[in-house]
Motif scaffolding. Structure first.
Motif, mmCIF file in Angstrom:
data_model
loop_
_atom_site.group_PDB
_atom_site.id
_atom_site.type_symbol
_atom_site.label_atom_id
_atom_site.label_comp_id
_atom_site.label_asym_id
_atom_site.label_seq_id
_atom_site.Cartn_x
_atom_site.Cartn_y
_atom_site.Cartn_z
ATOM 1 N N ASP A 3 31.365 -32.869 23.346
ATOM 2 C CA ASP A 3 32.217 -33.521 22.348
ATOM 3 C C ASP A 3 31.352 -33.882 21.149
ATOM 4 O OD1 ASP A 3 34.641 -33.596 23.829
ATOM 5 O OD2 ASP A 3 33.855 -35.253 25.018
ATOM 6 N N THR A 4 31.717 -33.400 19.982
ATOM 7 C CA THR A 4 30.906 -33.659 18.798
ATOM 8 C C THR A 4 31.162 -35.056 18.242
ATOM 9 O OG1 THR A 4 32.585 -32.619 17.401
ATOM 10 C CG2 THR A 4 30.760 -31.232 18.155
ATOM 11 N N LEU A 5 30.139 -35.598 17.615
ATOM 12 C CA LEU A 5 30.244 -36.916 17.011
ATOM 13 C C LEU A 5 30.920 -36.841 15.648
ATOM 14 C CD1 LEU A 5 26.657 -38.280 17.757
ATOM 15 C CD2 LEU A 5 28.786 -39.191 18.694
ATOM 16 N N SER A 6 31.561 -37.940 15.266
ATOM 17 C CA SER A 6 32.055 -38.123 13.907
ATOM 18 C C SER A 6 31.768 -39.562 13.516
ATOM 19 C CB SER A 6 33.560 -37.846 13.828
ATOM 20 O OG SER A 6 34.302 -38.945 14.337
ATOM 21 N N THR A 7 31.968 -39.889 12.242
ATOM 22 C CA THR A 7 31.706 -41.263 11.816
ATOM 23 C C THR A 7 32.766 -42.233 12.326
ATOM 24 O OG1 THR A 7 32.796 -40.814 9.694
ATOM 25 C CG2 THR A 7 30.394 -40.597 9.783
ATOM 26 N N GLN A 8 33.787 -41.708 13.012
ATOM 27 C CA GLN A 8 34.774 -42.576 13.671
ATOM 28 C C GLN A 8 34.463 -42.775 15.163
ATOM 29 O OE1 GLN A 8 36.251 -39.905 11.542
ATOM 30 N NE2 GLN A 8 35.943 -41.474 9.987
ATOM 31 N N THR A 9 33.386 -42.159 15.655
ATOM 32 C CA THR A 9 33.016 -42.323 17.053
ATOM 33 C C THR A 9 32.503 -43.740 17.294
ATOM 34 O OG1 THR A 9 32.400 -39.984 17.202
ATOM 35 C CG2 THR A 9 31.616 -41.430 18.947
ATOM 36 N N VAL A 10 32.915 -44.328 18.416
ATOM 37 C CA VAL A 10 32.551 -45.696 18.765
ATOM 38 C C VAL A 10 31.259 -45.697 19.591
ATOM 39 C CG1 VAL A 10 33.282 -47.750 20.029
ATOM 40 C CG2 VAL A 10 34.966 -46.423 18.725
ATOM 41 N N PHE A 11 30.349 -46.615 19.269
ATOM 42 C CA PHE A 11 29.072 -46.766 19.964
ATOM 43 C C PHE A 11 28.906 -48.201 20.461
ATOM 44 C CE2 PHE A 11 28.410 -43.133 17.338
ATOM 45 C CZ PHE A 11 27.354 -42.390 17.851
ATOM 46 N N GLN A 12 28.168 -48.346 21.559
ATOM 47 C CA GLN A 12 27.685 -49.667 21.961
ATOM 48 C C GLN A 12 26.650 -50.102 20.923
ATOM 49 O OE1 GLN A 12 26.673 -52.796 23.168
ATOM 50 N NE2 GLN A 12 26.723 -52.204 25.335
ATOM 51 N N LEU A 13 26.797 -51.317 20.391
ATOM 52 C CA LEU A 13 25.903 -51.780 19.338
ATOM 53 C C LEU A 13 24.605 -52.367 19.840
ATOM 54 C CD1 LEU A 13 28.361 -53.454 16.788
ATOM 55 C CD2 LEU A 13 27.556 -51.093 16.878
ATOM 56 N N ALA A 14 24.485 -52.592 21.149
ATOM 57 C CA ALA A 14 23.294 -53.223 21.708
ATOM 58 C C ALA A 14 23.040 -54.549 20.971
ATOM 59 C CB ALA A 14 22.105 -52.266 21.636
ATOM 60 N N SER A 15 21.804 -54.825 20.565
ATOM 61 C CA SER A 15 21.497 -56.136 19.983
ATOM 62 C C SER A 15 21.992 -56.331 18.563
ATOM 63 C CB SER A 15 19.992 -56.388 20.044
ATOM 64 O OG SER A 15 19.591 -56.669 21.366
ATOM 65 N N VAL A 16 22.516 -55.300 17.927
ATOM 66 C CA VAL A 16 23.205 -55.509 16.648
ATOM 67 C C VAL A 16 24.422 -56.404 16.873
ATOM 68 C CG1 VAL A 16 24.501 -54.307 14.815
ATOM 69 C CG2 VAL A 16 22.292 -53.424 15.561
ATOM 70 N N SER A 17 24.856 -56.537 18.130
ATOM 71 C CA SER A 17 25.951 -57.450 18.488
ATOM 72 C C SER A 17 25.618 -58.899 18.153
ATOM 73 C CB SER A 17 26.246 -57.351 19.988
ATOM 74 O OG SER A 17 26.545 -56.042 20.394
ATOM 75 N N LYS A 18 24.345 -59.256 18.180
ATOM 76 C CA LYS A 18 23.950 -60.667 18.044
ATOM 77 C C LYS A 18 24.418 -61.288 16.738
ATOM 78 C CE LYS A 18 19.981 -60.746 21.208
ATOM 79 N NZ LYS A 18 20.104 -59.443 21.866
ATOM 80 N N GLN A 19 24.442 -60.514 15.656
ATOM 81 C CA GLN A 19 24.860 -61.076 14.369
ATOM 82 C C GLN A 19 26.325 -61.505 14.395
ATOM 83 O OE1 GLN A 19 25.375 -57.315 11.519
ATOM 84 N NE2 GLN A 19 23.604 -57.144 12.880
ATOM 85 N N PHE A 20 27.157 -60.809 15.165
ATOM 86 C CA PHE A 20 28.566 -61.184 15.295
ATOM 87 C C PHE A 20 28.699 -62.504 16.063
ATOM 88 C CE2 PHE A 20 28.712 -56.632 14.561
ATOM 89 C CZ PHE A 20 29.760 -56.506 13.672
ATOM 90 N N THR A 21 27.919 -62.639 17.125
ATOM 91 C CA THR A 21 27.921 -63.886 17.888
ATOM 92 C C THR A 21 27.476 -65.043 17.010
ATOM 93 O OG1 THR A 21 27.380 -62.624 19.887
ATOM 94 C CG2 THR A 21 27.031 -65.007 19.975
ATOM 95 N N ALA A 22 26.447 -64.808 16.198
ATOM 96 C CA ALA A 22 25.947 -65.857 15.315
ATOM 97 C C ALA A 22 27.020 -66.295 14.317
ATOM 98 C CB ALA A 22 24.704 -65.375 14.581
#
Length: 401
Positions: free
Chosen positions: A100-119
């Motif tokens: 399955d090819t990627l596109s800019t609409q493909t969803v990814f796990q953000l890993a620690s980029v998630s922390k800014q949302f929690t903050a």
């Protein structure tokens, strides 16, 4: 660390918002502009023409094409300058087995980029008067066994708490059973794993701290963390492809990228993926652009609140870098001060950098942890080349729009 340029932009932008409000209120023919929707806007110089932007985008494409061919980069990219998208692209597969090819609409796990949302969730509750940064954890979690730890220390990685991703491997009885944030709290209350150091002694990156912040958000708001994030952040910003970990959503083949480790082996979610706050956010580069732009407004929190989050806190272990609330703060060789964060988790590698000086960003999401994102320095140096020592940085004019 120099930070006055960003702070002055914030002040001028806030003043401009106030002027627009005053003018709009005086004229019935003008549409009323609400202050929280005012955006801090940096005017692009006349030299930044559409032709220049297109050329810059092609150069960025060349960089990532080479990164894909030579270093095995597999993922999606979105790059902006002066609030404009100058490049977006996708390289490789969402799943190497199914192709399955990627596109800019493909969803990814953000890993620690998630922390800014929690903050930001914590900041929102602080503005609502539902918590204070100096509050002890016992205010929200009465049986929390570690004394003297504050919300601010969790935000800035200065709590000294042990990492749950390590001690749960020893203390969680069945790895086939999902681990929750409440389970992490229970393990800490019952087993009291040893702290790394006394609170506020030094910086030490802590996933536990941000998992605890998600629990604080639940206690202070009266809502499950996932529900709070959706209702107060993702939905208002129309981040329609952004959500917290959910087994059914993550299983959507093609739409959601699968994580891969060495040898392009698929890395399936495990019992720790269900702990939220430190990770567990899923999104696209397109939605992260919406997030980036929202942080130049006051739709979520006031400008002075965000300014504090982007300010260095305490001593740090690197001379050219510090940490705010969910963001690393770095002085570049160009003279600019940027905020950024990276992430690495279960086959996902992420990178998100914002430069307030020219309202540019570099957003990269990868689902193959092969070290290719170690070369983000090359992309950063291209976007922000070092200036001669005696050269002065041009001052950008901030205005509201």
């Amino acid at each position: 660390m120099a930070f006055s340029n960003f702070q002055s932009l914030l002040i001028r932008g806030a003043a401009a918002c106030a002027l627009i409000l005053s003018f709009s209120a005086c004229s019935q023919s003008e549409e009323l502009i609400v202050e929280e929707d005012c955006e801090l806007h940096v005017e692009a110089p006349e030299t930044f023409t559409p032709t220049v932007a297109t050329k810059l985008g092609k150069q960025v494409d060349s960089l990532f094409t080479q990164l894909h061919k030579r270093r095995g980069f597999n993922g999606t990219v979105l790059v902006t300058k002066y609030d404009q998208i100058i490049y977006r692209g996708a390289f490789g597969y969402a799943d190497f087995k199914t192709k399955d090819t990627l596109s800019t609409q493909t969803v990814f796990q953000l890993a620690s980029v998630s922390k800014q949302f929690t903050a930001v969730a914590v900041m929102m509750l602080k503005e609502q008067g539902k918590l204070n940064y100096e509050d002890s954890l016992q205010v929200y979690i009465p049986d929390f066994p570690y004394k003297g730890i504050t919300i601010k220390q969790l935000l800035t990685h200065r709590s000294g708490l042990p990492n749950y991703t390590y001690f749960s491997d020893e203390l969680w009885p069945d790895r086939k059973v999902d681990l929750s944030n409440d389970d992490v709290l229970s393990m800490m209350a019952v087993h009291k794993p040893n702290i790394y150091y006394q609170p506020d002694r030094t910086f030490s990156y802590s996933n536990t701290g941000y998992a605890l912040l998600a629990s604080v958000v639940e206690k202070a708001s009266g809502q499950p963390f996932a529900e709070f994030m959706h209702e107060h952040i993702f939905e208002p910003l129309k981040m329609n492809s952004t959500y917290t970990f959910n087994h059914e959503l993550v299983a959507q083949t093609g739409k959601v990228a699968s994580g891969h480790i060495g040898g392009r082996r698929k890395r399936l979610p495990d019992y720790q993926d269900t702990v939220l706050g430190d990770k567990g956010m899923y999104s696209t580069v397109e939605d992260l652009y919406k997030w980036d732009q929202a942080l130049y407004t006051q739709k979520l929190v006031r400008r002075e609140t965000l300014e504090e989050a982007f300010s260095p806190t305490g001593k740090f272990n690197r001379k050219d870098e510090s940490y705010g609330y969910g963001w690393r703060i770095k002085q570049l060789e160009s003279g600019d001060t940027v905020v950024y964060h990276g992430g690495l988790w279960h086959g996902f590698n992420t990178y998100f950098l914002r430069n307030p000086n020219d309202h540019s960003s570099i957003i990269v999401l990868s689902n193959l942890t092969n070290g290719s994102l170690n070369y983000m320095k090359d992309v950063r140096n291209f976007m922000y080349p070092a200036r001669p020592k005696n050269a002065q940085r041009p001052v950008q004019v901030a205005s509201a729009r």
